[in-house]
Motif scaffolding. Structure first.
Motif, PDB file in Angstrom:
ATOM      1  N   GLN A  33      -5.610  -7.444   2.653  1.00 46.26           N
ATOM      2  CA  GLN A  33      -4.824  -6.151   2.939  1.00 46.26           C
ATOM      3  C   GLN A  33      -5.967  -4.798   3.039  1.00 46.26           C
ATOM      4  O   GLN A  33      -6.287  -4.044   3.602  1.00 46.26           O
ATOM      5  CB  GLN A  33      -3.934  -5.740   2.126  1.00 46.26           C
ATOM      6  CG  GLN A  33      -2.962  -4.472   2.449  1.00 46.26           C
ATOM      7  CD  GLN A  33      -3.468  -3.298   1.827  1.00 46.26           C
ATOM      8  OE1 GLN A  33      -4.278  -3.546   0.624  1.00 46.26           O
ATOM      9  NE2 GLN A  33      -3.636  -2.021   2.296  1.00 46.26           N
ATOM     10  N   THR A  34      -6.770  -5.212   1.802  1.00 41.10           N
ATOM     11  CA  THR A  34      -7.906  -4.218   1.498  1.00 41.10           C
ATOM     12  C   THR A  34      -8.962  -4.419   2.824  1.00 41.10           C
ATOM     13  O   THR A  34      -9.452  -3.396   3.085  1.00 41.10           O
ATOM     14  CB  THR A  34      -8.932  -4.628   0.233  1.00 41.10           C
ATOM     15  OG1 THR A  34      -7.780  -4.464  -0.557  1.00 41.10           O
ATOM     16  CG2 THR A  34     -10.031  -3.507  -0.039  1.00 41.10           C
ATOM     17  N   SER A  35      -9.313  -5.480   3.119  1.00 38.92           N
ATOM     18  CA  SER A  35     -10.540  -5.826   4.134  1.00 38.92           C
ATOM     19  C   SER A  35      -9.765  -5.384   5.682  1.00 38.92           C
ATOM     20  O   SER A  35     -10.472  -4.589   6.513  1.00 38.92           O
ATOM     21  CB  SER A  35     -10.805  -7.177   4.498  1.00 38.92           C
ATOM     22  OG  SER A  35      -9.744  -8.039   4.721  1.00 38.92           O
ATOM     23  N   LEU A  36      -8.539  -5.481   5.939  1.00 39.94           N
ATOM     24  CA  LEU A  36      -8.095  -5.142   7.154  1.00 39.94           C
ATOM     25  C   LEU A  36      -7.849  -3.506   7.302  1.00 39.94           C
ATOM     26  O   LEU A  36      -7.646  -2.986   8.051  1.00 39.94           O
ATOM     27  CB  LEU A  36      -6.850  -5.908   7.404  1.00 39.94           C
ATOM     28  CG  LEU A  36      -6.824  -7.441   7.615  1.00 39.94           C
ATOM     29  CD1 LEU A  36      -5.705  -8.161   7.675  1.00 39.94           C
ATOM     30  CD2 LEU A  36      -7.764  -7.775   8.895  1.00 39.94           C
ATOM     31  N   GLY A  37      -7.268  -3.061   5.866  1.00 40.18           N
ATOM     32  CA  GLY A  37      -7.037  -1.709   5.935  1.00 40.18           C
ATOM     33  C   GLY A  37      -5.666  -1.084   6.548  1.00 40.18           C
ATOM     34  O   GLY A  37      -5.497   0.022   6.759  1.00 40.18           O
TER      35      GLY A  37
ATOM     36  N   ALA B 253       4.496  -7.641  -8.177  1.00 39.66           N
ATOM     37  CA  ALA B 253       4.357  -6.313  -7.569  1.00 39.66           C
ATOM     38  C   ALA B 253       3.258  -5.564  -8.459  1.00 39.66           C
ATOM     39  O   ALA B 253       2.518  -5.021  -7.718  1.00 39.66           O
ATOM     40  CB  ALA B 253       5.693  -5.789  -7.913  1.00 39.66           C
ATOM     41  N   MET B 254       3.098  -5.904  -9.733  1.00 38.43           N
ATOM     42  CA  MET B 254       2.446  -5.299 -10.568  1.00 38.43           C
ATOM     43  C   MET B 254       0.802  -5.803  -9.990  1.00 38.43           C
ATOM     44  O   MET B 254      -0.019  -4.879 -10.082  1.00 38.43           O
ATOM     45  CB  MET B 254       2.393  -5.639 -11.988  1.00 38.43           C
ATOM     46  CG  MET B 254       3.676  -4.856 -12.548  1.00 38.43           C
ATOM     47  SD  MET B 254       3.605  -3.231 -12.721  1.00 38.43           S
ATOM     48  CE  MET B 254       2.520  -2.886 -14.042  1.00 38.43           C
ATOM     49  N   ALA B 255       0.547  -6.857  -9.903  1.00 36.70           N
ATOM     50  CA  ALA B 255      -0.458  -7.195  -9.314  1.00 36.70           C
ATOM     51  C   ALA B 255      -1.208  -6.850  -8.211  1.00 36.70           C
ATOM     52  O   ALA B 255      -2.334  -6.919  -7.775  1.00 36.70           O
ATOM     53  CB  ALA B 255      -0.680  -8.969  -9.590  1.00 36.70           C
ATOM     54  N   LEU B 256      -0.434  -6.760  -6.885  1.00 36.22           N
ATOM     55  CA  LEU B 256      -0.359  -6.476  -5.741  1.00 36.22           C
ATOM     56  C   LEU B 256      -0.431  -4.955  -5.307  1.00 36.22           C
ATOM     57  O   LEU B 256      -1.237  -4.336  -4.447  1.00 36.22           O
ATOM     58  CB  LEU B 256       0.359  -7.248  -4.594  1.00 36.22           C
ATOM     59  CG  LEU B 256       0.275  -8.884  -4.905  1.00 36.22           C
ATOM     60  CD1 LEU B 256       1.409  -9.358  -4.085  1.00 36.22           C
ATOM     61  CD2 LEU B 256      -1.043  -9.031  -3.768  1.00 36.22           C
ATOM     62  N   ALA B 257       0.540  -4.351  -5.756  1.00 39.10           N
ATOM     63  CA  ALA B 257       0.838  -2.852  -5.183  1.00 39.10           C
ATOM     64  C   ALA B 257      -0.102  -1.910  -5.601  1.00 39.10           C
ATOM     65  O   ALA B 257      -0.444  -1.791  -6.550  1.00 39.10           O
ATOM     66  CB  ALA B 257       2.376  -2.819  -5.201  1.00 39.10           C
TER      67      ALA B 257
END
Length: 362
Positions: free
Chosen positions: A183-187, A200-204
């Protein structure tokens, strides 16, 4: 990839016959955000995701992407892609044809779509397995194929319905890292449905906690953890104890409640002047064993359960006013003065660790 757009829900409801699954929720998800819709089964999170995707009709309200109202548009016209819980891969097709399937449906020529599919498989580190079929892959590899198939359409937002639920615990942790990195690389915007607080805590970047078709809180993971908005959020996230009682005194920075069964407790914050009762939350990891402090923020109880969890120990205490009050102690703190089930114990906490909670109007 296509530039991401804000996603906005404006008073969106979903009604099935006489049952309302989603109650006029409003939410804005900024472009490029990793958003998790979090809550127990039946809270409305999947219905909300499906309304964003266009797989479920909206009973009332609007779904807006950027400046475009997409409420009545079919899924293919919304600029989103959906990854389903089951992955829904075609067992008779190899990975290239699985990933390229949506392009085939759009009439893209074979050479072009296969080249794009191979690029997506390369992004997912699956290029060496391009000629395999889904049954020849592990669960994590199948998930990455499903991701590649969703992303080949270059969506503005990727919608994920419980994508990690079928994986074993170790693979879940690894795939969480893969999802966040992707998600970070694709934006682009990710909207991810889960019932797992840890996930949720780890990803969001944005956690939206839902209950009975309503949004209880929408905020950053740290804020949801440290400052739960309601008693439901505090209990569901599992990091706060909740006490409910009658307001007996208001001060400049907080209020005192009196709970059934005895006990008077102070918490920082305010409640509406018309409220006669309030809920307060106390951080489980800030509760201590030991003598009662001078400010009286604590009580005596009986230990009903002890769980050793390695770096920490979870202690459950029963009192006259609650069956379960939790203290999460470091292993060093617990074993410096260990207690057993059935023993009496004094628990206490500092004033900043007790806050007044809000309430959702229903």
């Amino acid at each position: 990839m296509t530039k991401a757009a804000d996603i906005e829900l404006a008073a969106v409801s979903k009604v099935y016959g006489t049952a309302t699954a989603v109650h006029a929720i409003s939410l804005k998800i900024p472009a490029g955000t990793y958003c998790c819709l979090l809550g127990p089964s039946g809270c409305g999170k999947t219905s909300t995701l499906r309304m964003v995707a266009g797989h479920e009709s909206v009973s009332s309200g609007d779904v807006v992407f950027g400046s475009a109202n997409v409420t009545d548009l079919p899924p293919a016209k919304r600029g989103t892609a959906m990854m389903f819980q089951s992955y829904a891969l075609f067992p008779h097709l190899d990975l290239v044809d699985n990933v390229a399937f949506s392009l085939k449906m759009k009439g893209v020529d074979k050479e072009t779509r296969r080249a794009q599919a191979l690029e997506m498989l390369k992004l997912m580190h699956l290029e060496p397995y391009a000629s395999r079929r889904p049954a020849q892959l592990s669960g994590g590899q199948q998930q990455r194929v499903a991701l590649a198939r969703a992303l080949i359409t270059k969506p503005e937002a990727l919608l994920l319905d419980e994508p990690l639920s079928a994986l074993d615990p170790f693979l879940k942790i690894r795939m969480r890292a893969e999802l966040k990195k992707l998600q970070t690389s694709l934006g682009i915007t990710f909207v991810h449905v889960t019932h797992s607080q840890e996930e949720a805590m780890a990803l969001a970047d944005l956690i939206v906690v839902m209950n009975e078709g309503r949004i209880e809180q929408a905020d950053t993971p740290r804020t949801v953890f440290e400052r739960p908005a309601t008693a439901f959020v505090a209990r569901f996230m599992g990091d706060h104890n909740v006490l409910s009682g009658r307001i007996v005194e208001r001060t400049a920075d907080g209020l005192f409640i009196e709970v059934v069964g005895g006990g008077r407790f102070f918490a920082l914050g305010t409640a509406p002047v018309e409220d006669e009762s309030a809920d307060i939350a106390i951080r489980t990891d800030h509760v201590r064993i030991g003598a009662m402090p001078a400010d009286g923020l604590g009580f005596d109880g009986i230990v009903s359960n002890v769980e050793y969890l390695g770096a920490k120990v979870k202690l459950t205490v029963t009192t006259a006013f609650t069956d379960e009050f939790t203290a999460v102690l470091s292993d060093a703190a617990f074993f410096a003065s260990p207690v057993r089930v059935g023993e009496g114990v004094t628990l206490s906490w500092d004033q900043p660790d007790s806050i007044v909670l809000g309430r959702i109007v229903k």
